[in-house]
Motif scaffolding. Structure first.
Motif, PDB file in Angstrom:
ATOM      1  N   LEU A 357       0.818  -1.210   0.000  1.00 40.17           N
ATOM      2  CA  LEU A 357       0.000   0.000   0.000  1.00 40.17           C
ATOM      3  C   LEU A 357       0.851   1.259   0.000  1.00 40.17           C
ATOM      4  N   ASP A 358       2.003   1.212   0.664  1.00 38.44           N
ATOM      5  CA  ASP A 358       2.864   2.395   0.696  1.00 38.44           C
ATOM      6  C   ASP A 358       3.352   2.770  -0.699  1.00 38.44           C
ATOM      7  N   LYS A 359       3.578   1.785  -1.552  1.00 41.09           N
ATOM      8  CA  LYS A 359       4.014   2.076  -2.919  1.00 41.09           C
ATOM      9  C   LYS A 359       2.836   2.507  -3.790  1.00 41.09           C
ATOM     10  N   HIS A 360       1.681   1.895  -3.574  1.00 42.10           N
ATOM     11  CA  HIS A 360       0.483   2.322  -4.299  1.00 42.10           C
ATOM     12  C   HIS A 360       0.188   3.803  -4.060  1.00 42.10           C
ATOM     13  N   ARG A 366       3.042  11.025   4.062  1.00 36.13           N
ATOM     14  CA  ARG A 366       2.681  10.370   5.324  1.00 36.13           C
ATOM     15  C   ARG A 366       3.609  10.864   6.421  1.00 36.13           C
ATOM     16  N   PHE A 367       3.166  10.777   7.681  1.00 39.37           N
ATOM     17  CA  PHE A 367       4.053  11.180   8.769  1.00 39.37           C
ATOM     18  C   PHE A 367       4.976  10.020   9.149  1.00 39.37           C
ATOM     19  N   PRO A 368       6.204  10.308   9.579  1.00 45.57           N
ATOM     20  CA  PRO A 368       7.172   9.255   9.892  1.00 45.57           C
ATOM     21  C   PRO A 368       6.682   8.376  11.042  1.00 45.57           C
ATOM     22  N   PRO A 369       7.057   7.083  11.053  1.00 45.87           N
ATOM     23  CA  PRO A 369       6.654   6.182  12.144  1.00 45.87           C
ATOM     24  C   PRO A 369       7.072   6.740  13.500  1.00 45.87           C
ATOM     25  N   GLY A 370       6.176   6.642  14.470  1.00 44.51           N
ATOM     26  CA  GLY A 370       6.469   7.091  15.823  1.00 44.51           C
ATOM     27  C   GLY A 370       6.271   8.573  16.042  1.00 44.51           C
ATOM     28  N   GLN A 371       5.895   9.310  14.999  1.00 46.25           N
ATOM     29  CA  GLN A 371       5.692  10.744  15.131  1.00 46.25           C
ATOM     30  C   GLN A 371       4.226  11.102  14.894  1.00 46.25           C
ATOM     31  N   ALA A 372       3.930  12.373  15.057  1.00 42.29           N
ATOM     32  CA  ALA A 372       2.563  12.864  14.867  1.00 42.29           C
ATOM     33  C   ALA A 372       2.432  13.511  13.494  1.00 42.29           C
ATOM     34  N   PRO A 373       1.231  13.531  12.920  1.00 40.90           N
ATOM     35  CA  PRO A 373       1.031  14.229  11.648  1.00 40.90           C
ATOM     36  C   PRO A 373       1.188  15.736  11.825  1.00 40.90           C
ATOM     37  N   ASP A 374       1.537  16.411  10.735  1.00 42.64           N
ATOM     38  CA  ASP A 374       1.577  17.875  10.768  1.00 42.64           C
ATOM     39  C   ASP A 374       0.620  18.419   9.712  1.00 42.64           C
ATOM     40  N   SER A 375       0.674  19.703   9.486  1.00 42.48           N
ATOM     41  CA  SER A 375      -0.310  20.331   8.598  1.00 42.48           C
ATOM     42  C   SER A 375      -0.181  19.883   7.147  1.00 42.48           C
ATOM     43  N   SER A 376       0.959  19.284   6.790  1.00 37.77           N
ATOM     44  CA  SER A 376       1.150  18.834   5.413  1.00 37.77           C
ATOM     45  C   SER A 376       0.845  17.353   5.212  1.00 37.77           C
ATOM     46  N   THR A 377       0.562  16.626   6.295  1.00 30.95           N
ATOM     47  CA  THR A 377       0.288  15.190   6.195  1.00 30.95           C
ATOM     48  C   THR A 377      -0.992  14.954   5.401  1.00 30.95           C
ATOM     49  N   GLU A 378      -0.923  13.968   4.492  1.00 34.37           N
ATOM     50  CA  GLU A 378      -2.080  13.663   3.656  1.00 34.37           C
ATOM     51  C   GLU A 378      -2.745  12.344   4.020  1.00 34.37           C
ATOM     52  N   ILE A 379      -1.946  11.300   4.285  1.00 35.06           N
ATOM     53  CA  ILE A 379      -2.523   9.990   4.588  1.00 35.06           C
ATOM     54  C   ILE A 379      -1.697   9.259   5.643  1.00 35.06           C
ATOM     55  N   ALA A 380      -2.282   8.206   6.194  1.00 30.00           N
ATOM     56  CA  ALA A 380      -1.565   7.256   7.042  1.00 30.00           C
ATOM     57  C   ALA A 380      -2.116   5.864   6.739  1.00 30.00           C
ATOM     58  N   TYR A 391      -5.950   6.304   6.258  1.00 33.40           N
ATOM     59  CA  TYR A 391      -6.516   7.510   6.851  1.00 33.40           C
ATOM     60  C   TYR A 391      -6.262   8.728   5.965  1.00 33.40           C
ATOM     61  N   ARG A 392      -7.273   9.566   5.878  1.00 34.95           N
ATOM     62  CA  ARG A 392      -7.163  10.815   5.136  1.00 34.95           C
ATOM     63  C   ARG A 392      -7.078  11.981   6.127  1.00 34.95           C
ATOM     64  N   PHE A 393      -6.104  12.879   5.885  1.00 39.16           N
ATOM     65  CA  PHE A 393      -5.971  14.085   6.685  1.00 39.16           C
ATOM     66  C   PHE A 393      -6.446  15.290   5.866  1.00 39.16           C
TER      67      PHE A 393
END
Length: 559
Positions: A357-360, A366-380, A391-393
């Motif tokens: 899915l990450d390649k699709h 996406r936000f890095p593992p272990g961190q929180a999303p920021d204003s530019s995050t689009e998906i997880a 997830y959609r941001f």
């Protein structure tokens, strides 16, 4: 980043990596969850209380005023026990104990599990009698809009390390039962307590109850990860979790060493249950979790029968050592044995078994593992083997767009999302669409009403127009289970399921090429066996979500 911060970060990563290397050989179920829990439960802090609990249970059973004729209930959850393995073993006369229980009771092959078909969600449904729209445990890994991070109860060593060993341990040990499992629903342990009945859990993952138990982190784990020394949780009267919460540790030698996964194994559960039965110390209701089969089937696939053969031998030991015989066991107790999920066979790695899915979705941030999303995050992405949440941001594409992009991969089965009170389902590879919502003229086998529109093949729905009835064999109780997962937490997300033979993965997700997996809605992964003996109440429920109410009624009728 300056050199000091660089060295500090490397030091923290090295410490986490060292801890994870210690834990990795102990992994069971392809999951860190049970190990995380086992490594933190104190085995010496509350023995006096534990022994008092056992003495009280024994006194209740032997007191002249006690209802000695009342049968106990033993619920044995054998992880990934398959009907097909039972049937093969019975046909070859290799399962004498299971055969004896079936001859004296009832065997159903197709009890419907929860969804996603992952142990934490299934066990939550079993002990609360609700689907995840009410118990609020969405899967083994999911994104919390409140915590602003991925919640991971232990999907595997690589993913757990990248998301942070401390967080995984705290989520699996402290947060799953105390915070994430909704307080708006009650557990079977809490309900039995209100009815004046005792209960117990041996190695159960979900155990919230009325009695306080003290947990303590060992120093070698506490100090490197900056964990608290102690924590207090609430469980049933009898709470046993491997070597680290053994109420009989000074009375009974159990397989609890590192090579025995610190007691998180079938033998521990069987021996402790046998001892309690032999010494008339069983609580009114006892939940026993046997984890070994899942690891075996993840590695070798659903055609492997070794797990079922070993389980039968262990059950035979329980009947003989605990009670003297099968017949004597059924005089004293109602025995219920159930699997938790089915297992589908995963193709070999060379046959494109892994849906990346990450390649699709590489075009989206996406936000890095272990961190929180920021204003530019689009998906997880949160991958639960053959099921995933995407997830959609705020900056991300519409869910319908994400679904359309993934639908070109024919290895994917369904893509589903909610829009208002409706659920949209897109069938990958064909473009067929279905829309449904609760309430309406159509009714399924569980008296649940629905409004449906679109291509019924998407959910394998057959209709009886004369009676306005819906059925689905490929996705049993599929509308309700999918609806519940889509209402299990507050984020905006897409559900993705894989066709049998394939797994969904993010960058660090564990996979099982050539082995077995579960998670999806498909009947192969959703139907589990149940065996009931020792009661005349043989009209057993055919969904795990209905088992709690049946057990509570059974506990009343055994008096």
């Amino acid at each position: 980043m300056n050199s000091y911060h660089s060295r500090t970060l490397r030091h923290k990563l090295d410490r986490s990596a060292a801890i994870m290397r210690t834990l990795m050989p102990l992994l069971i179920k392809g999951s860190l969850l049970t190990i995380c829990m086992s490594l933190v439960v104190s085995c010496g802090q509350a023995n006096t209380v534990k022994h008092q609990d056992l003495l009280r249970i024994k006194a209740e059973q032997t007191s002249p005023s006690a209802p000695n004729a009342a049968k106990k209930i033993i619920l044995i959850v054998a992880d990934s026990l398959l009907s097909e393995a039972i049937d093969r073993g019975l046909s070859k006369h290799q399962l004498p104990t299971i055969q004896a229980l079936i001859e004296r009771g009832r065997y159903e092959r197709n009890v419907i599990s929860s969804f996603p078909t992952m142990s934490v969600t299934i066990d939550s449904s079993l002990i609360t009698g609700t689907y995840p729209d009410r118990h609020k445990v969405p899967g083994l890994i999911w994104y919390s809009d409140q915590a602003k991070r991925l919640i991971n109860y232990g999907t595997g060593p690589s993913e757990s390390l990248h998301q942070g060993a401390k967080r995984v341990i705290e989520d699996g040990m402290l947060h799953l039962n105390e915070e994430h499992l909704s307080k708006q629903v009650s557990t079977i342990y809490e309900d039995l307590h209100r009815k004046g009945k005792s209960s117990g859990s041996i190695n159960g993952l979900l155990y919230r109850g009325p009695v306080q138990h003290r947990l303590a982190f060992p120093a070698w784990l506490e100090k490197p990860l900056n964990l608290p020394e102690t924590a207090t949780i609430k469980g049933p009267d009898l709470f046993a979790f491997g070597a680290f919460s053994n109420p009989l540790e000074d009375k009974l030698k159990l397989p609890v060493g590192p090579t025995n996964r610190f007691g998180l194994n079938n033998e521990y559960g069987i021996e402790l249950t046998s001892h309690l039965a032999h010494n008339r110390m069983l609580p009114d209701f006892l939940y026993v979790y046997l984890p070994d089969g899942d690891q075996q089937l993840h590695k070798h696939g659903p055609a492997d029968d070794e797990a079922a053969l070993k389980l039968d031998q262990q059950l035979g030991s329980l009947m003989q050592q605990g009670f003297g015989s099968v017949d004597e066991a059924l005089k004293q107790a109602v025995i219920v044995i159930i699997g938790d999920s089915g297992v589908s066979e995963v193709r070999e790695r060379s046959n494109d078994a892994k849906i990346e899915l990450d390649k699709h979705l590489a075009a989206y941030k996406r936000f890095p593992p272990g961190q929180a999303p920021d204003s530019s995050t689009e998906i997880a992405i949160a991958s639960n083997e053959t099921m995933a949440y995407v997830y959609r941001f705020a900056q991300g594409p519409a869910l319908s767009q994400l679904a359309a992009e993934l639908a070109s991969d024919a290895r994917i089965d369904q893509l589903a999302w909610k829009d208002g009170d409706s659920v949209h389902v897109l069938q990958a590879g064909t473009g067929r669409k279905l829309q449904f919502k609760q309430g309406g003229p159509w009714q399924d086998a569980y008296q649940q009403a629905w409004t449906i529109e679109g291509d019924l093949e998407v959910m394998d729905l057959q209709t009886d127009a004369d009676h306005h009835m819906l059925t689905s064999y490929r996705y049993p109780d599929g509308l309700k289970r999918l609806y519940a997962a889509l209402h299990s937490h507050t984020s905006e997300y897409l559900i993705v399921t894989a066709k049998p033979g394939y797994e969904l993965a993010d960058e660090h997700s564990p996979t099982h090429p050539g082995g077995g997996a579960h998670g999806s809605l498909h009947a192969i992964e959703s139907n589990v066996p149940i065996i009931v003996a020792g009661t005349q109440k043989l009209s057993v429920p055919l969904r795990i979500v209905d088992l709690k109410a049946w057990l509570l009624e059974l506990s009343h009728s055994t008096n």
